[in-house]
Design a protein around this motif. Sequence first.
Motif, short mmCIF file in Angstrom:
data_model
loop_
_atom_site.label_atom_id
_atom_site.label_comp_id
_atom_site.label_asym_id
_atom_site.label_seq_id
_atom_site.Cartn_x
_atom_site.Cartn_y
_atom_site.Cartn_z
N ASP A 195 -31.28 30.95 -11.75
CA ASP A 195 -30.13 31.54 -11.10
C ASP A 195 -30.06 33.05 -11.39
O ASP A 195 -29.76 33.84 -10.50
N ARG A 301 -24.33 33.00 -21.70
CA ARG A 301 -25.15 31.80 -21.85
C ARG A 301 -26.06 31.92 -23.07
O ARG A 301 -26.19 30.96 -23.86
N ARG A 314 -23.85 24.72 -20.35
CA ARG A 314 -23.77 24.00 -19.07
C ARG A 314 -22.73 24.63 -18.15
O ARG A 314 -22.96 24.80 -16.95
N TYR A 317 -23.77 27.66 -16.00
CA TYR A 317 -24.50 27.41 -14.75
C TYR A 317 -23.51 27.12 -13.61
O TYR A 317 -23.70 27.59 -12.48
#
Length: 328
Positions: A195, A301, A314, A317
Amino acid sequence: MEFRPIPRTPGAFQQSVTAEEIEAICRRVFGPSAKVASASELGTGMYNTTYRATVVGQEREVVVRIAPDAERQFISERALMRNEYASLPYLAALAPLLPRVLAADFTHEVIGRDYMVQSFLDGVPASEHLRTYPRSAWPVYYQQLGEIARRVHDVRGAAFGPIAGPAYGRWSEAVVASLEDIAADLEGVGLDASDVREVVTAAHRHQAVLDEITEPRMLAGDLWLPNTQLDRHAPEPVITGAYDFDRTLWGDPAADWTIRMVTTKADERQAFWETYGPLEQSEAATWRSKVYEARHLGAVRLERHRLGNKEGVRNSYEALAPILAAVG
């Protein structure tokens, strides 16, 4: 010497030094006869290992900040202490709020890690003390924070990128380099960075929008509640100190962590804009803000991974997914 480190597992990111190493640092800074009466590790930061120390003969306590071992540092967080040290001349407008640097040693001759010794700031972290005031008083804090951020963002530089370098001639180059470093770090610890890589592609595709930012301004990097001090006894919030400017860079003020955090919620923090002034409200500025948020989320992150926060990883994302569609 009374030595109080924080017990940690061998695999933890932050690692204490020994009492002997603290003494060696203080002898280098204060002279070969310096004696340390006490040193207590502070647990408020999540990157450097920090101690509050009492040195015999010194009028006030000092803070000893020790960087992580070089091999433990992410590419995107390389030599942050050196970046902060390079930033100090540009933070002159904040001088009354900043701890004084008594010494900085990047030679690795004493302990094999970068370190700085600074004056100890009076006060209480705003993340702890602001909540002791009624919420009706909180806007006063954010008004002061807006003034401080404006002083930082008014400082102009000659190129884009971290204060200590590398330097880039265009803002798009600095943004892409930062995103690529974050992606490489994520992949280096076994996390999916596809991403973030998509945002890199979008930044290349729309580099002209990023390059509408032509004047490098100073960004504080991490100016928020945990890195500001409040007067312990004032009847309303009064900022008496600011610290941890190791993530400073030259760029678009809208990309600063402070701006990101202020825009997250429409609550008392909106008083920030009363002293800071308005942000640009254009289609291009909105698009750039999405890229900046992707950069913040990528860095978050990494930090959550370092702290072992699997759920937080998690969630990052999920938070980044809608941004991919928006940046195209």
